[in-house]
Every structure is written in C-alpha cells, then in structure tokens.
Design a protein around this motif. Structure first.
Motif, PDB file in Angstrom:
ATOM      1  N   THR A 131       0.904  -1.186   0.058  1.00  4.70           N
ATOM      2  CA  THR A 131       0.039   0.097   0.019  1.00  4.70           C
ATOM      3  C   THR A 131       0.874   1.309  -0.051  1.00  4.70           C
ATOM      4  OG1 THR A 131      -1.879  -1.171   1.289  1.00  4.70           O
ATOM      5  CG2 THR A 131      -1.668   1.149   1.327  1.00  4.70           C
ATOM      6  N   ARG A 132       1.838   1.228   0.896  1.00  7.07           N
ATOM      7  CA  ARG A 132       2.836   2.484   1.060  1.00  7.07           C
ATOM      8  C   ARG A 132       3.634   2.696  -0.434  1.00  7.07           C
ATOM      9  NH1 ARG A 132       3.291   0.540   6.253  1.00  7.07           N
ATOM     10  NH2 ARG A 132       4.994  -0.435   5.910  1.00  7.07           N
ATOM     11  N   GLN A 133       3.841   1.638  -1.062  1.00  2.84           N
ATOM     12  CA  GLN A 133       4.828   1.627  -2.135  1.00  2.84           C
ATOM     13  C   GLN A 133       3.738   2.136  -3.303  1.00  2.84           C
ATOM     14  OE1 GLN A 133       6.487  -2.208  -2.932  1.00  2.84           O
ATOM     15  NE2 GLN A 133       8.334  -1.619  -1.611  1.00  2.84           N
TER      16      GLN A 133
ATOM     17  N   PHE B  17      -8.900  -3.038 -11.361  1.00  2.00           N
ATOM     18  CA  PHE B  17      -8.106  -1.816 -10.947  1.00  2.00           C
ATOM     19  C   PHE B  17      -8.551  -1.667  -9.135  1.00  2.00           C
ATOM     20  CE2 PHE B  17      -8.248   0.719 -14.793  1.00  2.00           C
ATOM     21  CZ  PHE B  17      -7.113   0.328 -15.033  1.00  2.00           C
ATOM     22  N   VAL B  18      -9.776  -2.108  -8.709  1.00  2.00           N
ATOM     23  CA  VAL B  18      -9.939  -2.077  -7.249  1.00  2.00           C
ATOM     24  C   VAL B  18      -9.217  -3.191  -6.738  1.00  2.00           C
ATOM     25  CG1 VAL B  18     -11.799  -2.648  -5.644  1.00  2.00           C
ATOM     26  CG2 VAL B  18     -12.367  -1.063  -7.639  1.00  2.00           C
ATOM     27  N   ASP B  19      -8.986  -4.371  -7.348  1.00  2.00           N
ATOM     28  CA  ASP B  19      -8.446  -5.418  -6.745  1.00  2.00           C
ATOM     29  C   ASP B  19      -6.999  -5.082  -6.583  1.00  2.00           C
ATOM     30  OD1 ASP B  19      -8.464  -8.324  -5.967  1.00  2.00           O
ATOM     31  OD2 ASP B  19      -7.498  -8.608  -7.838  1.00  2.00           O
ATOM     32  N   LEU B  20      -6.445  -4.198  -7.370  1.00  2.00           N
ATOM     33  CA  LEU B  20      -4.940  -3.836  -7.320  1.00  2.00           C
ATOM     34  C   LEU B  20      -4.849  -2.869  -6.228  1.00  2.00           C
ATOM     35  CD1 LEU B  20      -4.133  -3.904 -11.102  1.00  2.00           C
ATOM     36  CD2 LEU B  20      -3.058  -5.243  -9.356  1.00  2.00           C
ATOM     37  N   VAL B  21      -5.601  -1.957  -6.201  1.00  2.00           N
ATOM     38  CA  VAL B  21      -5.085  -0.789  -5.657  1.00  2.00           C
ATOM     39  C   VAL B  21      -5.820  -0.529  -4.350  1.00  2.00           C
ATOM     40  CG1 VAL B  21      -4.090   0.583  -7.404  1.00  2.00           C
ATOM     41  CG2 VAL B  21      -6.648   1.082  -6.954  1.00  2.00           C
TER      42      VAL B  21
ATOM     43  N   ASP C 142       7.620  -3.967  -7.260  1.00  2.00           N
ATOM     44  CA  ASP C 142       7.939  -3.409  -5.779  1.00  2.00           C
ATOM     45  C   ASP C 142       9.499  -4.026  -5.810  1.00  2.00           C
ATOM     46  OD1 ASP C 142       4.799  -3.301  -4.484  1.00  2.00           O
ATOM     47  OD2 ASP C 142       5.212  -4.981  -5.956  1.00  2.00           O
ATOM     48  N   ASN C 143      10.195  -3.620  -4.777  1.00  2.00           N
ATOM     49  CA  ASN C 143      11.268  -4.116  -4.303  1.00  2.00           C
ATOM     50  C   ASN C 143      10.925  -5.415  -3.359  1.00  2.00           C
ATOM     51  OD1 ASN C 143      13.532  -4.518  -3.181  1.00  2.00           O
ATOM     52  ND2 ASN C 143      14.471  -2.613  -3.303  1.00  2.00           N
ATOM     53  N   VAL C 144      10.963  -6.576  -3.996  1.00  2.00           N
ATOM     54  CA  VAL C 144      10.590  -7.509  -3.290  1.00  2.00           C
ATOM     55  C   VAL C 144      11.643  -7.782  -2.170  1.00  2.00           C
ATOM     56  CG1 VAL C 144      10.379  -9.894  -3.186  1.00  2.00           C
ATOM     57  CG2 VAL C 144       9.733  -8.546  -5.133  1.00  2.00           C
ATOM     58  N   GLN C 145      12.795  -7.569  -2.159  1.00  2.00           N
ATOM     59  CA  GLN C 145      13.757  -7.867  -1.279  1.00  2.00           C
ATOM     60  C   GLN C 145      13.583  -6.796   0.011  1.00  2.00           C
ATOM     61  OE1 GLN C 145      15.800 -10.059  -1.200  1.00  2.00           O
ATOM     62  NE2 GLN C 145      15.387 -10.722  -3.214  1.00  2.00           N
ATOM     63  N   GLU C 146      13.035  -5.681  -0.337  1.00  2.00           N
ATOM     64  CA  GLU C 146      12.811  -4.610   0.617  1.00  2.00           C
ATOM     65  C   GLU C 146      11.549  -5.228   1.375  1.00  2.00           C
ATOM     66  OE1 GLU C 146      10.941  -0.273   1.148  1.00  2.00           O
ATOM     67  OE2 GLU C 146      11.875  -0.718  -0.779  1.00  2.00           O
TER      68      GLU C 146
END
Ligand code: TPP
Length: 324
Positions: free
Chosen positions: A102-104, A142-146, A315-319
């Motif tokens: 969510t933050r990303q 879109f709703v599912d994603l965000v 996203d940065n998965v490692q993070e």
C-alpha cells in the motif's frame, strides 16, 4: 485474500493487494482453501494451477469450482478456528507486507483508471451507506490491485452488507446490463448505488439510463472510466497486435457525446479529466456527495496501460522481505 465481489473484500481479516502479494510471495503457499469462484486475475489462477499446492474446495454445490481440476479435497463447510492459528506469525508477516505494498503504491503514478478506482473504493469503504457495483474488465481489477482501506462497518452499512458489500457480474462476467444491475440493486435495497464501469461497458447498457416517463433517475452514480474503448486487452496477448488492428478489433473506441446523452436522459453530467491538475480533487468532491442520478465521466489516458499495470507489480521484493 479475496476478490472484490466475494463478500470478504475489505472485511475483517482481509489482506489487500492479492495480485501483487501472490506474484511476489505465492511460492510460500502450500495449501489453499477455495470458496466461491476465483478467476479474476492471473496471479490467483496461477496459484491454483500449481502442482505443489494442495487445493481444498469448500462448496455445498455438486458443480463446485475447481479451476484446474486439481482439488485434493472437497468439503461442504469449514469451521472457524477454536484456538489461535498455528501460523499466526506467518499471517502477520503477510499483513505487514500488504501494508507495505500500500505504501509503495502511494509513491507510484497509478494509471488514471486505477486512480479513479482507488477514489471510488476509498469513499465507499469510509462510508458504505451506498452500495457499490463494479463493472467487468479493468474497473474491478483496478479495485483489486489498488484498494487498501478496510470497509468501515457501522449500523448504516448493515442493509448493504446483508447481500454482500460489493456487487459484480462475476461468473458470466458480461459487460452488458451493468447499469441495469445497479438500478435494480438501488431499488431492491432502497439505497443509493455507485457503479464503476469502462466506456464499452457503459455503451453496452446505455438504454438502461432511460427512465419511465415522469420518473427521475434513481439514486445511482455511474462513474465511467473513458479510455476510448476496451483497454483490458492491451495487458493481454491481444495487446501485442499492431496498433491499427488493436484499435479496430479490440479497443473499438468511439466519440460518444456523454454530456448530450446524459442530458437527454435526464441525468446530471460531470466531467473529470486526468489531464487537469484538479482532476483528483474534483473527483473526490463529486464522490463525497451521496449517489444521485449522475454520470461522472472520467477521461483517462491508457495509451501505456500495459506498462503502467506492470509497474504496479514492480515492488522491491527484497525490501518487502527484509521489513516483514
Ligand atoms: C456481453 C459481452 N461482450 C463482450 C465481452 C468481452 N469483453 C470483455 S472486457 C471487454 C472490453 C470492455 O471495455 P471497457 O468497458 O471499456 O473496459 P476496459 O477494458 O477499458 O477496462 C469486452 C468487449 C463481454 N465480457 N461481455
């Protein structure tokens, strides 16, 4: 995890951003309990197709959904856990990762349609005193994603919750009849309804805007994401076709005069254009009012929708792994 129209989306225990979560962390899943008919997104169907995942289907119907024919067990009910879940830590980790997605996302430029979907969801979740209908194709995805906000449950929300918080024509997933569905739910529940649709879905049901002589439009807001045709195909294999072929056979854009149409059928017309810097706040302002017979025409530029949707997964998965 849940699809928007499952009845569990936004409810207590829901983990948001299932598509991104399963794309990044689906390999950790060993067992899935399937309720209903999950088929909205590829990350979910990919998970259900995996050989090394045990699939348990819960259904009371003989024609239960077993998307890949690999269910190990079919049961007719499941009981809530009586003691703390043995996998509590793992569940916590998934909740935290979802919050981080969510933050990303909040730092990314979302596709216009996803921005509109996020606003529609946020207003609904914070005050579900109207019902929400999601059109097929990208709007529901879109709703599912965000969507990230859980639904704020209150006494006002209860009538809508009785038949489920979010409605969509899943199963057949036709783009036709979506405005009629919203009008029917408004009459049936005696409550305002907001419906989010793409422009082709809107066109497939324009005649449902017409009201009986002497009758006002119902308390329904139709929010149209107008990206000049069917853009879902851009993110699928069809999107690799030549631009001319794509526009002619898959997108089928059109020059409908939405204002003239709205006015001739007696609906209020509002125009929002994501080219304008005020678009976000204009839409927010419009959505702050209760649904009331309005066509909210949202112009969206989805020329690069394929890449834009892909960016929602980068996203940065490692993070994510490090922090949770
Ligand atoms: C009755 C019916 N006809 C055709 C389809 C195939 N179809 C699925 S999505 C889609 C495009 C929808 O376009 P739009 O409503 O503009 O949404 P977008 O793809 O731009 O998100 C079509 C034609 C369908 N699902 N139902």
């Amino acid at each position: 995890m849940a699809e928007p129209s499952s009845g569990a989306f936004g409810m207590p225990g829901w983990i948001a951003h299932q598509q991104q979560m399963l794309t990044h962390f689906g390999d950790e899943v060993e067992q899935v309990v399937v309720l209903g008919h999950p088929s909205l997104s590829r990350p979910v169907t990919r998970l259900l197709a995996k050989d090394d995942v045990r699939v348990i289907v819960c259904s009371q119907k003989p024609d239960y959904t077993d998307v890949f024919g690999n269910a190990s067990v079919v049961v007719d009910s499941i009981k809530p856990a009586v003691s703390p879940m043995p996998m509590q830590d793992w569940a916590e980790k998934w909740v935290q990762r979802s919050a981080q997605i969510t933050r990303q996302l909040s730092a990314l430029k979302l596709p216009d349609g996803a921005r509109a979907a996020k606003s529609v969801w946020a207003h609904y979740a914070s005050d579900p005193s109207h019902a929400l209908v999601l059109g097929a194709s990208n709007p529901i995805r879109f709703v599912d994603l965000v969507a990230s906000e859980p639904i704020k449950l209150s006494a006002k929300a209860l009538p809508a919750m009785e038949i489920g918080p979010v409605h969509a024509a899943r199963g057949q997933a036709g783009i036709d009849g979506t405005i009629a569905t919203a009008k029917g739910i408004s009459v049936g529940l005696d409550m305002p309804v907001r419906v989010l649709v793409g422009d082709l879905t809107f066109m497939h049901d324009m005649n449902s805007l017409i009201n009986r002589a002497g009758e006002q439009p119902p308390n329904v807001d139709v929010v149209v994401i107008d990206d000049r045709g069917g853009r879902i195909f851009k993110s699928l294999e069809h999107g690799l076709a030549d631009a001319d072929l794509y526009e002619r056979f898959f997108a089928i854009g059109h020059d409908l005069d939405y204002r003239a149409l709205a006015e001739s059928a007696g609906w209020e017309y509002l125009s929002i254009d994501y080219q304008d810097t005020e678009a976000e706040s204009d839409l927010d302002q419009a959505l702050s009012a209760a649904p009331s017979g309005r066509i909210i025409h949202v112009r969206a530029n989805h020329e690069n929708i394929r890449d834009e949707i892909r960016s929602l997964f980068s996203d940065n998965v490692q993070e994510l792994k490090r922090n949770a």
